[in-house]
Design a protein around this motif. Structure first.
Motif, PDB file in Angstrom:
ATOM      1  N   LYS A   1      -1.121  -4.184  -0.444  1.00 34.73           N
ATOM      2  CA  LYS A   1      -2.449  -3.978  -1.035  1.00 34.73           C
ATOM      3  C   LYS A   1      -3.040  -5.293  -1.543  1.00 34.73           C
ATOM      4  O   LYS A   1      -2.507  -5.903  -2.474  1.00 34.73           O
ATOM      5  CB  LYS A   1      -2.341  -2.978  -2.186  1.00 34.73           C
ATOM      6  CG  LYS A   1      -3.613  -2.818  -3.010  1.00 34.73           C
ATOM      7  CD  LYS A   1      -3.344  -1.902  -4.190  1.00 34.73           C
ATOM      8  CE  LYS A   1      -4.532  -1.848  -5.143  1.00 34.73           C
ATOM      9  NZ  LYS A   1      -4.276  -0.978  -6.297  1.00 34.73           N
TER      10      LYS A   1
ATOM     11  N   CYS B   1      -5.289  -7.386  -3.863  1.00 34.61           N
ATOM     12  CA  CYS B   1      -5.875  -7.021  -5.166  1.00 34.61           C
ATOM     13  C   CYS B   1      -6.880  -8.040  -5.681  1.00 34.61           C
ATOM     14  O   CYS B   1      -7.790  -7.689  -6.423  1.00 34.61           O
ATOM     15  CB  CYS B   1      -4.773  -6.800  -6.207  1.00 34.61           C
ATOM     16  SG  CYS B   1      -3.608  -8.144  -6.368  1.00 34.61           S
TER      17      CYS B   1
ATOM     18  N   HIS C   1       2.231 -12.554 -12.885  1.00 32.16           N
ATOM     19  CA  HIS C   1       1.737 -11.246 -12.484  1.00 32.16           C
ATOM     20  C   HIS C   1       2.661 -10.636 -11.441  1.00 32.16           C
ATOM     21  O   HIS C   1       3.517 -11.322 -10.863  1.00 32.16           O
ATOM     22  CB  HIS C   1       0.309 -11.344 -11.938  1.00 32.16           C
ATOM     23  CG  HIS C   1       0.078 -12.544 -11.063  1.00 32.16           C
ATOM     24  ND1 HIS C   1       0.697 -12.703  -9.836  1.00 32.16           N
ATOM     25  CD2 HIS C   1      -0.683 -13.657 -11.237  1.00 32.16           C
ATOM     26  CE1 HIS C   1       0.314 -13.835  -9.302  1.00 32.16           C
ATOM     27  NE2 HIS C   1      -0.515 -14.448 -10.123  1.00 32.16           N
ATOM     28  N   ASN C   2       2.478  -9.350 -11.208  1.00 30.94           N
ATOM     29  CA  ASN C   2       3.341  -8.633 -10.266  1.00 30.94           C
ATOM     30  C   ASN C   2       3.013  -8.920  -8.807  1.00 30.94           C
ATOM     31  O   ASN C   2       3.754  -8.524  -7.913  1.00 30.94           O
ATOM     32  CB  ASN C   2       3.240  -7.120 -10.500  1.00 30.94           C
ATOM     33  CG  ASN C   2       3.926  -6.707 -11.791  1.00 30.94           C
ATOM     34  OD1 ASN C   2       4.995  -7.207 -12.107  1.00 30.94           O
ATOM     35  ND2 ASN C   2       3.299  -5.816 -12.530  1.00 30.94           N
ATOM     36  N   SER C   3       1.905  -9.571  -8.559  1.00 29.59           N
ATOM     37  CA  SER C   3       1.456  -9.784  -7.191  1.00 29.59           C
ATOM     38  C   SER C   3       2.067 -11.034  -6.570  1.00 29.59           C
ATOM     39  O   SER C   3       2.463 -11.968  -7.270  1.00 29.59           O
ATOM     40  CB  SER C   3      -0.071  -9.880  -7.155  1.00 29.59           C
ATOM     41  OG  SER C   3      -0.514 -10.864  -8.062  1.00 29.59           O
TER      42      SER C   3
ATOM     43  N   GLU D   1       1.180 -14.263  -4.435  1.00 33.79           N
ATOM     44  CA  GLU D   1      -0.069 -15.018  -4.351  1.00 33.79           C
ATOM     45  C   GLU D   1       0.018 -16.124  -3.297  1.00 33.79           C
ATOM     46  O   GLU D   1       1.034 -16.801  -3.169  1.00 33.79           O
ATOM     47  CB  GLU D   1      -0.402 -15.627  -5.713  1.00 33.79           C
ATOM     48  CG  GLU D   1      -1.735 -16.352  -5.767  1.00 33.79           C
ATOM     49  CD  GLU D   1      -2.151 -16.718  -7.182  1.00 33.79           C
ATOM     50  OE1 GLU D   1      -3.316 -17.086  -7.375  1.00 33.79           O
ATOM     51  OE2 GLU D   1      -1.300 -16.628  -8.105  1.00 33.79           O
TER      52      GLU D   1
ATOM     53  N   PRO E   1       6.192 -13.164  -7.127  1.00 36.93           N
ATOM     54  CA  PRO E   1       5.777 -12.353  -8.283  1.00 36.93           C
ATOM     55  C   PRO E   1       6.566 -12.731  -9.534  1.00 36.93           C
ATOM     56  O   PRO E   1       7.720 -13.153  -9.465  1.00 36.93           O
ATOM     57  CB  PRO E   1       6.114 -10.923  -7.842  1.00 36.93           C
ATOM     58  CG  PRO E   1       6.153 -10.973  -6.352  1.00 36.93           C
ATOM     59  CD  PRO E   1       6.673 -12.331  -6.008  1.00 36.93           C
TER      60      PRO E   1
ATOM     61  N   GLU F   1      -4.164 -12.407  -3.347  1.00 39.44           N
ATOM     62  CA  GLU F   1      -2.973 -11.845  -3.983  1.00 39.44           C
ATOM     63  C   GLU F   1      -2.720 -10.451  -3.426  1.00 39.44           C
ATOM     64  O   GLU F   1      -3.665  -9.699  -3.157  1.00 39.44           O
ATOM     65  CB  GLU F   1      -3.152 -11.764  -5.508  1.00 39.44           C
ATOM     66  CG  GLU F   1      -3.256 -13.124  -6.181  1.00 39.44           C
ATOM     67  CD  GLU F   1      -3.461 -13.009  -7.682  1.00 39.44           C
ATOM     68  OE1 GLU F   1      -3.031 -11.990  -8.260  1.00 39.44           O
ATOM     69  OE2 GLU F   1      -4.064 -13.926  -8.278  1.00 39.44           O
ATOM     70  N   PHE F   2      -1.429 -10.118  -3.283  1.00 38.34           N
ATOM     71  CA  PHE F   2      -1.043  -8.818  -2.735  1.00 38.34           C
ATOM     72  C   PHE F   2      -0.119  -8.083  -3.695  1.00 38.34           C
ATOM     73  O   PHE F   2       0.750  -8.689  -4.325  1.00 38.34           O
ATOM     74  CB  PHE F   2      -0.313  -8.983  -1.398  1.00 38.34           C
ATOM     75  CG  PHE F   2      -1.144  -9.629  -0.319  1.00 38.34           C
ATOM     76  CD1 PHE F   2      -2.052  -8.877   0.416  1.00 38.34           C
ATOM     77  CD2 PHE F   2      -1.004 -10.972  -0.024  1.00 38.34           C
ATOM     78  CE1 PHE F   2      -2.815  -9.456   1.418  1.00 38.34           C
ATOM     79  CE2 PHE F   2      -1.751 -11.568   0.974  1.00 38.34           C
ATOM     80  CZ  PHE F   2      -2.661 -10.806   1.703  1.00 38.34           C
ATOM     81  N   GLU F   3      -0.319  -6.772  -3.790  1.00 37.46           N
ATOM     82  CA  GLU F   3       0.563  -5.903  -4.552  1.00 37.46           C
ATOM     83  C   GLU F   3       1.124  -4.824  -3.618  1.00 37.46           C
ATOM     84  O   GLU F   3       0.605  -4.610  -2.515  1.00 37.46           O
ATOM     85  CB  GLU F   3      -0.189  -5.223  -5.709  1.00 37.46           C
ATOM     86  CG  GLU F   3      -0.643  -6.168  -6.791  1.00 37.46           C
ATOM     87  CD  GLU F   3      -1.434  -5.453  -7.876  1.00 37.46           C
ATOM     88  OE1 GLU F   3      -1.802  -4.268  -7.653  1.00 37.46           O
ATOM     89  OE2 GLU F   3      -1.691  -6.047  -8.921  1.00 37.46           O
ATOM     90  N   SER F   4       2.147  -4.128  -4.095  1.00 35.78           N
ATOM     91  CA  SER F   4       2.718  -3.025  -3.332  1.00 35.78           C
ATOM     92  C   SER F   4       2.048  -1.719  -3.723  1.00 35.78           C
ATOM     93  O   SER F   4       1.849  -1.443  -4.909  1.00 35.78           O
ATOM     94  CB  SER F   4       4.227  -2.926  -3.585  1.00 35.78           C
ATOM     95  OG  SER F   4       4.754  -1.748  -3.007  1.00 35.78           O
TER      96      SER F   4
ATOM     97  N   ILE G   1       6.653  -5.985  -3.600  1.00 34.56           N
ATOM     98  CA  ILE G   1       5.686  -6.569  -2.670  1.00 34.56           C
ATOM     99  C   ILE G   1       6.332  -7.630  -1.792  1.00 34.56           C
ATOM    100  O   ILE G   1       6.011  -7.752  -0.603  1.00 34.56           O
ATOM    101  CB  ILE G   1       4.464  -7.160  -3.425  1.00 34.56           C
ATOM    102  CG1 ILE G   1       3.471  -7.785  -2.432  1.00 34.56           C
ATOM    103  CG2 ILE G   1       4.887  -8.179  -4.453  1.00 34.56           C
ATOM    104  CD1 ILE G   1       2.941  -6.846  -1.384  1.00 34.56           C
TER     105      ILE G   1
END
Length: 485
Positions: free
Chosen positions: A12, A14, A32-34, A36, A71, A90-93, A100
């Protein structure tokens, strides 16, 4: 190989942006959790991070390099005086139980590349890459897909294709160890000198002398890092600079050509057309119609209901909103600083990382220059001045209103003025004194040609839904929410 589109759709996006920076940009260490990706399109970017041994590390990336940041790594970026163009995503799960990095780095695509295990076996520190496989174009293509309004099936197809190309390109690019010099020192000095002197007649021998190496070695480094010659790279940098000036400045095409080092307007036009397939004049016209500059604080979100990317980059703020509410509020991205604001340093740091702009209630100063100077000193001390972009003005008394506008024009001439009228205060004369106008929903102001229009809506679920619809379908600048008791 069959690509598992459902698996890739779990990746995903974000946040993404394409932004110009210089040394005035300030960022705090954050995590952050993403996952990058940051690409240096021009200039230099200094990446600061804290490694697993809690040691502070910094590394300079130059044009044509990009970094994958894992992350939950504490990091920030900074810049030198030379302007730098950075592309980010940036991508998240989408799946809470899957990380991710596993979705992005361990999938059907990456398993086909032997280098995969070597690169991502222990992905706890940033990975630096040289763009040796046209990665920039893949990143730009993905940005364009996220910007475009596809139908859901079209979006899923385009996104799957582009994210698979992006991942493949990463694996085909040259990975550079952070501790490996590989001539980067010479490249950095040479590139910095070139960018600072684009307006001059540069010789390769002069550049090599500044870099501290021979012409032959420097040419070899440029071929390795940029896959081109020094002379062609200078030309590319000049055209990139020209594109920026065509977007951002009011200089004529003739002035821009001379300011970036071309000997004549025709030489500038010929070189520009050779690299961009269009003329500076046509490019500037297209920019006026199509170009939207994305900022780091203008986030875009996936709409889970429609399963597609929806940008929400317009301004939104809530009157009488506390700082903590602002930091925890997904529906607003601007903060209105007023008399009730009592700002602590920790809150200021958080505010810089969360708010897009800070507007200030003009009633705070009461047209008193000493109060204004005290306020400016406070903002300078808290390093919030770059985020202070305008004043919010609302007053029933016409004489006080006139005095307030005169005070702002005299003491804060470069700030925007958001005027929120009461009753029938709009006049053509007043229209020339302000940059932004707040209107009540459905209200019409015939003959008034404001630069920016803000809607005035209740801060309710219905009001927020109406704001999203209005901002996506109109040219309004933003929304001012008011609390409903």
């Amino acid at each position: 190989m069959i690509i598992n589109s459902q698996s890739l759709m779990q990746i995903k996006p974000c946040v993404y942006y394409n932004q110009i920076y210089d040394n005035k940009f300030l960022m705090q260490m954050h995590k952050h959790n993403s996952l990058e990706i940051m690409y240096v399109r021009s200039g230099f970017m200094i990446l600061h991070y804290v490694n697993v041994e809690e040691k502070k590390i910094n590394f300079t990336l130059s044009q044509g390099q990009f970094v994958l940041i894992p992350p939950m790594l504490s990091h920030k970026i900074s810049f030198e005086k030379t302007q730098s163009n950075i592309l980010n995503i940036e991508f998240e799960s989408r799946t809470p139980t899957i990380k991710i990095e596993n979705l992005f780095l361990k999938n059907d695509i990456t398993k086909s590349f032997p280098i995969h295990n070597q690169l991502f076996k222990d992905f706890k520190t940033p990975l630096i890459f040289n763009d040796t496989n046209k990665f920039l174009q893949k990143l730009v293509n993905l940005h364009e897909v996220l910007d475009f309004e596809f139908s859901t099936p079209q979006f899923e197809l385009m996104y799957t294709l582009n994210i698979s190309q992006l991942i493949t390109s990463i694996l085909l690019c040259e990975c550079q160890s952070i501790n490996k010099k590989s001539g980067n020192h010479y490249i950095k000095k040479a590139s910095l000198f070139i960018q600072q002197n684009l307006h001059k007649d540069l010789s390769i021998s002069q550049i090599a002398t500044v870099a501290g190496c021979s012409i032959v070695y420097l040419e070899r480094l440029f071929k390795s890092f940029y896959d081109t010659t020094i002379r062609k790279k200078i030309n590319e940098l000049r055209i990139e600079r020209a594109k920026y000036l065509l977007k951002q400045s009011n200089q004529t095409i003739r002035e821009i050509g001379y300011n970036i080092g071309f000997s004549s307007p025709q030489s500038f036009i010929n070189n520009f057309k050779a690299l961009t397939k269009t003329t500076p004049k046509d490019y500037k016209q297209d920019v006026k119609q199509n170009y939207t500059q994305l900022h780091a604080y203008e986030q875009a979100y996936f709409d889970e209901k429609f399963n597609r990317f929806i940008p929400f980059a317009k301004n939104t703020m809530l009157i009488n909103q506390s700082i903590n509410d602002c930091l925890n509020n997904d529906n607003t991205n601007c903060f209105l600083y007023s008399q009730r604001t009592n700002l602590k340093k920790s809150q200021a740091i958080a505010l810089k990382n969360n708010a897009k702009y800070i507007f200030v209630d003009a009633n705070l100063f009461k047209n008193d220059k000493k109060k204004l100077e005290s306020f400016i000193n406070t903002f300078d001390r808290l390093e919030l001045s770059p985020f202070f972009v305008g004043l919010y003005v609302r007053n029933d008394n016409s004489e006080i209103l006139k005095a307030t506008l005169e005070f702002i024009h005299k003491n804060l001439p470069n700030k925007r003025i958001i005027f929120h009228p009461t009753n029938d205060q709009i006049t053509n004369e007043l229209n020339n004194d302000v940059t932004d106008l707040v209107i009540t929903n459905g209200e019409r102001h015939n003959g008034i040609k404001q630069i920016n229009i803000w809607l005035y809506l209740p801060y309710t679920d219905e009001g927020i839904r109406e704001a999203v619809t209005s901002l996506n379908n109109t040219t309004c600048e933003g929304v001012v929410y008011y609390s409903v008791c």
